[in-house]
Design a protein around this motif. Structure first.
Motif, PDB file in Angstrom:
ATOM      1  N   HIS A   2      34.169  22.234   0.832  1.00 12.72           N
ATOM      2  CA  HIS A   2      35.077  23.149   0.134  1.00 12.72           C
ATOM      3  C   HIS A   2      34.857  24.561   0.686  1.00 12.72           C
ATOM      4  O   HIS A   2      33.716  24.966   0.915  1.00 12.72           O
ATOM      5  CB  HIS A   2      34.832  23.156  -1.374  1.00 12.72           C
ATOM      6  N   ASP A   4      35.868  28.631   0.075  1.00 12.39           N
ATOM      7  CA  ASP A   4      36.461  29.732  -0.685  1.00 12.39           C
ATOM      8  C   ASP A   4      36.601  30.931   0.237  1.00 12.39           C
ATOM      9  O   ASP A   4      35.655  31.283   0.947  1.00 12.39           O
ATOM     10  CB  ASP A   4      35.565  30.108  -1.874  1.00 12.39           C
ATOM     11  N   ASP A  29      42.215  15.170   2.354  1.00 11.24           N
ATOM     12  CA  ASP A  29      41.038  15.468   1.519  1.00 11.24           C
ATOM     13  C   ASP A  29      39.741  15.532   2.317  1.00 11.24           C
ATOM     14  O   ASP A  29      38.661  15.262   1.774  1.00 11.24           O
ATOM     15  CB  ASP A  29      40.892  14.441   0.385  1.00 11.24           C
ATOM     16  N   SER A  32      38.762  21.041   1.159  1.00  7.85           N
ATOM     17  CA  SER A  32      39.633  21.759   0.227  1.00  7.85           C
ATOM     18  C   SER A  32      39.346  23.240   0.371  1.00  7.85           C
ATOM     19  O   SER A  32      38.296  23.630   0.883  1.00  7.85           O
ATOM     20  CB  SER A  32      39.393  21.300  -1.211  1.00  7.85           C
ATOM     21  N   TYR A  33      40.275  24.054  -0.057  1.00  3.22           N
ATOM     22  CA  TYR A  33      40.062  25.497   0.066  1.00  3.22           C
ATOM     23  C   TYR A  33      40.713  26.226  -1.096  1.00  3.22           C
ATOM     24  O   TYR A  33      41.604  25.702  -1.777  1.00  3.22           O
ATOM     25  CB  TYR A  33      40.614  26.023   1.393  1.00  3.22           C
ATOM     26  N   GLN A  34      40.247  27.431  -1.327  1.00  8.31           N
ATOM     27  CA  GLN A  34      40.785  28.293  -2.370  1.00  8.31           C
ATOM     28  C   GLN A  34      40.831  29.722  -1.842  1.00  8.31           C
ATOM     29  O   GLN A  34      39.853  30.217  -1.278  1.00  8.31           O
ATOM     30  CB  GLN A  34      39.887  28.236  -3.612  1.00  8.31           C
ATOM     31  N   ARG A  78      31.057  25.016  -8.208  1.00  4.14           N
ATOM     32  CA  ARG A  78      30.472  23.982  -7.344  1.00  4.14           C
ATOM     33  C   ARG A  78      28.999  23.798  -7.663  1.00  4.14           C
ATOM     34  O   ARG A  78      28.326  24.740  -8.096  1.00  4.14           O
ATOM     35  CB  ARG A  78      30.620  24.394  -5.873  1.00  4.14           C
ATOM     36  N   HIS A 107      29.758  23.631   1.143  1.00  7.61           N
ATOM     37  CA  HIS A 107      30.491  24.732   0.513  1.00  7.61           C
ATOM     38  C   HIS A 107      30.294  26.002   1.329  1.00  7.61           C
ATOM     39  O   HIS A 107      29.166  26.424   1.577  1.00  7.61           O
ATOM     40  CB  HIS A 107      29.974  24.937  -0.921  1.00  7.61           C
TER      41      HIS A 107
END
Length: 245
Positions: A2, A4, A29, A32-34, A78, A107
């Motif tokens: 993931h 961010d 999948d 994922s990213y934000q 997380r 992460h």
């Protein structure tokens, strides 16, 4: 994995993250990213995130509060311990080796600065890595973060569809990649090397290794300084030197 990305301009990432390999990897999948606009974390009345530097000087400096609060917020989402990457011109020069290292993480948090720089307390107490993509100045860290994210995600399992592709890329082996040819074998009188059409895989691999060494010696000889070379590689390089005389 993931990722961010803390930025004041999340819209800059839409085209990159929603295209090509990054989009396909996200759709499958594999990561994922934000996109996090850390302005939203500012406690200032007008959501201000910068201020004049103590001691005077040109430009504005990002204040610590919004960045600290944003990082702490995404960490809570997380369970894994993240690598917090600060994009800045003072960071270590980015390399394929660093990309391979980051690709092992679960992460990643990227902080994209703007304005004159960061409050030093961000650098000293929040980040784990500082990265620069080159000795030049950009308006902000967004473009640099895009470069790093792309180079990391393409190394994730099955992101490229063919795992061998990433392993054969320039810099992955420590050398520049060999030349490529495809059909037609003869294009306007310019012919592909016969060895590539021979079907002899041993000869093809030997040709590719030689051409990789040739290209590296011609374009990036500095890469050879710390490259583990076997006897055959050294003989090839000596042969190439002799041909130049």
């Amino acid at each position: 994995m993931h990722i961010d990305i803390l930025t004041l301009f999340p819209e800059m990432f839409y085209g990159v993250m929603e295209s090509s390999i990054l989009k396909k990897a996200a759709d499958k999948d594999q990561f994922s990213y934000q996109l996090v606009d850390f302005r939203h974390y500012s406690t200032q009345k007008h959501k201000k995130v910068d201020d004049y530097p103590y001691g005077g000087g040109a430009g504005m400096v990002l204040t610590p509060q919004p960045v600290f609060d944003a990082v702490e917020a995404v960490k809570k989402e997380r369970t894994s311990r993240p690598r917090v990457v600060l994009m800045c011109p003072q960071g270590e020069p980015y390399t394929q080796k660093k990309a391979e290292e980051l690709a092992q993480e679960e992460h990643l948090i990227f902080i994209c600065g703007h304005y004159e720089g960061y409050d030093e307390r961000i650098r000293e107490h929040l980040v784990t890595d500082e990265i620069s993509i080159g000795d030049y100045v950009l308006t902000g860290g967004e473009l640099g973060a895009m470069v790093v994210v792309d180079s990391v995600v393409r190394l994730l399992p099955e992101a490229l569809g063919n795992e061998a592709s990433a392993k054969q890329d320039s810099f992955s082996t420590g050398l520049l990649e060999h030349p490529h040819y495809t059909r037609p074998a003869d294009f306007r009188g310019m012919k592909a090397p016969e060895v590539l059409l021979s079907g002899n895989h041993a000869n093809i691999e030997a040709w590719r290794r030689k051409e990789s060494l040739r290209r590296t010696a011609e374009r990036r000889p500095d890469l050879l300084e710390n490259q583990p070379l076997d006897t055959t590689d050294k003989e090839i390089l000596q042969e190439l030197k002799n041909d130049e005389k």
